[in-house]
Design an enzyme around this catalytic site. Structure first.
Site, PDB file in Angstrom:
ATOM      1  CD  GLU A  33      -3.042  -1.162   2.153  1.00 54.65           C
ATOM      2  OE1 GLU A  33      -2.766  -0.600   3.238  1.00 54.65           O
ATOM      3  OE2 GLU A  33      -4.119  -1.724   1.947  1.00 54.65           O
ATOM      4  CG  HIS A  51     -15.561  -6.914   7.020  1.00 57.99           C
ATOM      5  ND1 HIS A  51     -15.216  -6.119   8.093  1.00 57.99           N
ATOM      6  CD2 HIS A  51     -14.480  -6.904   6.201  1.00 57.99           C
ATOM      7  CE1 HIS A  51     -13.990  -5.653   7.919  1.00 57.99           C
ATOM      8  NE2 HIS A  51     -13.522  -6.118   6.789  1.00 57.99           N
ATOM      9  CG  HIS A  52     -14.894 -13.408   7.975  1.00 60.27           C
ATOM     10  ND1 HIS A  52     -14.940 -14.668   7.397  1.00 60.27           N
ATOM     11  CD2 HIS A  52     -16.061 -13.271   8.652  1.00 60.27           C
ATOM     12  CE1 HIS A  52     -16.093 -15.253   7.722  1.00 60.27           C
ATOM     13  NE2 HIS A  52     -16.781 -14.422   8.487  1.00 60.27           N
ATOM     14  CD  GLU A  53      -9.045  -6.673   9.324  1.00 62.41           C
ATOM     15  OE1 GLU A  53      -7.962  -7.268   9.516  1.00 62.41           O
ATOM     16  OE2 GLU A  53      -9.325  -6.069   8.258  1.00 62.41           O
ATOM     17  CG  HIS A 113      -9.459  -5.508   1.173  1.00 63.71           C
ATOM     18  ND1 HIS A 113      -9.653  -4.145   1.050  1.00 63.71           N
ATOM     19  CD2 HIS A 113     -10.273  -6.083   0.258  1.00 63.71           C
ATOM     20  CE1 HIS A 113     -10.560  -3.916   0.110  1.00 63.71           C
ATOM     21  NE2 HIS A 113     -10.964  -5.079  -0.374  1.00 63.71           N
ATOM     22  CD  GLU A 114      -6.048  -4.823   4.596  1.00 64.14           C
ATOM     23  OE1 GLU A 114      -6.577  -3.753   4.291  1.00 64.14           O
ATOM     24  OE2 GLU A 114      -6.713  -5.824   4.964  1.00 64.14           O
ATOM     25  CD  GLU A 142      -6.895  -2.793   0.303  1.00 64.39           C
ATOM     26  OE1 GLU A 142      -7.327  -1.669   0.562  1.00 64.39           O
ATOM     27  OE2 GLU A 142      -6.441  -3.565   1.171  1.00 64.39           O
ATOM     28  CD  GLU A 146      -8.310   1.156   2.720  1.00 64.42           C
ATOM     29  OE1 GLU A 146      -9.388   0.659   3.053  1.00 64.42           O
ATOM     30  OE2 GLU A 146      -7.214   0.643   3.001  1.00 64.42           O
TER      31      GLU A 146
END
Length: 697
Positions: A157, A398-400, A468-469, A487, A493
């Site tokens: 990022e 959503h699973h962070e 993501h990440e 992502e 963002e």
């Protein structure tokens, strides 16, 4: 003196690959395009911790050549049919002084570039080994213009820097901006996909394909000789990969052309991945969605966390927390989004912050941070499931993980069963933070295997994944087509966290997107964020450029990321987002220059509809858009969404026009794009009424 040489050419004869053994038995290769050198003689090989070196002392014990020319159909994608045409050279190398152990190097030369990998057959004197480093070289021919981000084991990022190779050392410190949980490489290194342009007009892209059971590759940079070399991500004890024969490495890829449009049209990386691992793919569908998401980034409108406390455990009674009054994932707010999605034809609503644990999820290197099944008191899972079902809309899970991959793996089956029980068929996963197992990296072998494990396990529950990440894409969506998008780069963002440069999205198709689709989350109409009453932050595009992203930044997973109320303010512009397809029969890259502009047209899957997107950097320009791909003998109506005459990304971003004209396959549109602007066009066959009402272009 060369001891052995093998030469193959691409099917169109433009590319030539030469493999040679140097005098000490070191494998080398070189590559040319239309007789121009692309890669000068470069070494190949690996070093191990426990099985010696695979760098020299080789003899060629066998060579085989083959030609493949066939086609295949992806489950979804930019084209309904992909041609797979290459000439292959397979070289078997033997080290006599190492008990006659052998390796193979497989080269595949396509019209758009080269792929090669190392293969280790099962053999008596080579079973298990630990990779210390892979020493694949890419000796470039000059001080190319390069589009790069710093080498880092844990994040992609970074903002993209454009410079010559020789300028990277003086720019690397400035380019290594602060990103949470980053781990910059100590030596001078950059990440792949790496895009370059030579002084004599060659476009060169270096990346990898089919990253499985191996560490992601970065590139060491020698700014004096212009040599790049592989730099694998280490694990917690410094090793790069653990191998057991029969095994192979990912493909190393070099896409090359004298036309920038050919780089974007390349399907080389996809062709080097294995066919789908699933027998039944009928449940895998592209998704257009909205979400309880952007409101967390603008003006502190709402928060992921339910309570005001900052030290919580999963065993706590969250009904006893002090409500902040700003929690975003409430029954009322989610229903509002479901209603909006149903009214405007969206497939799903992403809801972040629905589950307990957000009060202290970030930055604590905490393992049991989420359980993925327990909702906050103001989020009624069963009621919202029934409500969404009644409206014909799905809720997106959503699973962070907060980087705690061990915790996620332990709870994975329970979490996916919970999703199945409540009608969720897609999940956005996140890996913000330092990885657990502690000492592992986002781009290391352990995590590479984790991401694939999640996708394969999700498939058992008929669930689609958007990560993501995670490590950057390498074409694995061919093999695991439920792994819709990632992502793995700087997305929308960051427009709320300092902003993205106006040229950012003109570079992404040549870098991050070479490996696969990105969940960029476009569609921000309220680009001046001072509208919300705080600061002077802005999204550095015009409104129309946000429309164009739905075509130029390919993904089968596309979000209308702005707040619903902002779409109702601009219903005519919003119509393009509602109309635009997310799965395609064909793609036509019309004009492109990395860092400057991209214009792409696409045909919707199974429909007589076409969509065009064009974007530019901070400089206004005139896009030249032909329609010669349209079937002959018919008239079409083009709805053109264009920047207003007074539009620019920083002064009047919401100035736009919408007009309809009649076109034929012979029509050519010349359209001005504002600074930081774009153009979006939808094309459908003209009706008799259209022919009466609209003028010809």
């Amino acid at each position: 003196m060369q001891l052995h040489a093998q030469v193959i050419t691409s099917p169109d004869k433009n590319l030539t690959l030469t493999f040679e053994l140097a005098e000490n038995g070191t494998p080398t290769y070189r590559l040319s395009y239309k007789k121009k050198p692309v890669i000068k003689p470069s070494r190949l090989g690996l070093e191990t911790n426990d099985a010696g070196s695979f760098m020299e002392g080789f003899t060629v014990s066998n060579t085989e050549q083959a030609t493949v020319n066939d086609t295949w159909q992806p489950v979804w994608g930019e084209q309904s049919t992909i041609r797979n045409n290459y000439n292959e050279l397979l070289v078997t190398l033997t080290q006599k002084e190492q008990q006659d152990r052998s390796i193979r190097i497989r080269f595949r030369l396509f019209n758009d570039g080269l792929g090669f990998r190392y293969e280790f057959p099962e053999q008596e004197h080579l079973n298990y080994f630990i990779v210390k480093e892979e020493n694949t070289e890419f000796n470039l021919t000059g001080d190319h213009k390069t589009f790069w981000i710093p080498g880092d084991y844990d994040t992609n990022e970074y903002a993209i820097t454009t410079s010559k190779i020789s300028e990277i050392p003086q720019l690397i410190e400035k380019a290594t901006i602060d990103v949470h949980a980053q781990h910059p490489i100590d030596t001078l290194a950059v990440q792949t996909p790496l895009m370059m342009k030579s002084a004599d007009g060659l476009y060169i892209n270096i990346h990898e394909a089919a990253l499985v059971n191996y560490s992601a590759m970065h590139l060491n940079v020698d700014p004096q000789t212009f040599r790049m070399s592989s730099h694998l991500t280490p694990d917690a004890v410094g090793n790069k990969a653990y191998m057991q024969t029969d095994t192979k490495t990912p493909w190393r890829t070099i896409v090359v052309s004298d036309k920038a449009t050919d780089i974007l049209a390349s399907k080389l990386i996809l062709n080097l991945n294995e066919p789908t691992a699933y027998e039944d793919v009928s449940w895998i569908k592209p998704v257009k969605y909205i979400g309880v998401w952007w409101e967390y980034f603008v003006a502190g409108k709402s928060t992921w966390a339910y309570g005001t406390e900052t030290n919580v455990k999963l065993s706590d009674d969250f009904t006893k927390l002090t409500p902040s009054g700003r929690h975003g994932a409430t029954n009322e707010n989610v229903k509002k989004h479901i209603d909006f999605a149903a009214e405007h034809g969206f497939d799903a609503v992403l809801v972040e912050g629905w589950n307990v644990g957000w009060e202290d999820w970030f930055g604590n290197w905490k393992e049991d941070v989420f359980d993925f099944i327990t909702p906050y008191p103001d989020f009624d899972v069963r009621e919202l499931y029934k409500y969404a079902l009644s409206k014909g809309v799905r809720i997106m899970m959503h699973h962070e993980t907060s980087g705690a991959a061990t915790n996620y793996e332990r709870r994975l089956h329970q979490a996916f069963q919970f999703m199945k029980d409540y009608g969720y068929n897609s999940v956005k996963t996140g890996y913000v933070g330092k990885i657990i197992p502690r000492g592992e990296h986002h781009d290391g072998q352990w995590m590479v295997n984790h991401y694939i494990h999640v996708a394969r396990t999700a498939a058992d529950y008929k669930i689609m994944v958007n990560s993501h990440e995670a490590v950057r894409s390498t074409g694995l969506h061919r093999t695991y087509p439920n792994y819709l998008a990632q992502e793995s780069a700087r997305g929308t963002e960051f427009e709320a966290m300092g902003g993205l440069a106006p040229d950012h999205a003109t570079i992404l198709p040549f870098t991050r997107l070479m490996g696969g689709p990105m969940d960029y989350t476009p569609g921000i109409f309220q680009t001046d964020l001072s509208y919300y009453g705080t600061g002077n932050q802005r999204v550095n595009t015009t409104l129309v450029k946000q429309l164009a992203y739905y075509v130029t930044l390919y993904s089968p997973l596309q979000m209308a990321a702005d707040l619903p109320e902002n779409y109702t303010r601009f219903p005519d512009a919003f119509q393009f987002i509602k109309d635009v397809a997310i799965d395609w029969d064909d793609t036509y890259v019309q004009e492109a220059e990395p860092g400057d502009y991209v214009t792409i047209a696409r045909k919707a899957k199974g429909k007589e509809e076409w969509y065009v997107g064009g974007i530019t950097d901070e400089n206004p320009r005139t896009a030249v858009i032909p329609f010669n791909y349209l079937p002959k003998g018919k008239n079409y109506v083009a709805t053109i969404y264009a920047d207003g005459k007074d539009a620019s990304w920083n002064k009047n971003p919401q100035s736009y026009t919408v007009r309809k004209v009649l076109i034929t396959p012979k029509s050519v549109l010349k359209q001005r794009l504002a600074a930081g602007g774009g153009i979006a066009i939808s094309v459908k066959e003209a009706t008799n009424e259209d022919r009466k009402n609209f003028k010809r272009l």
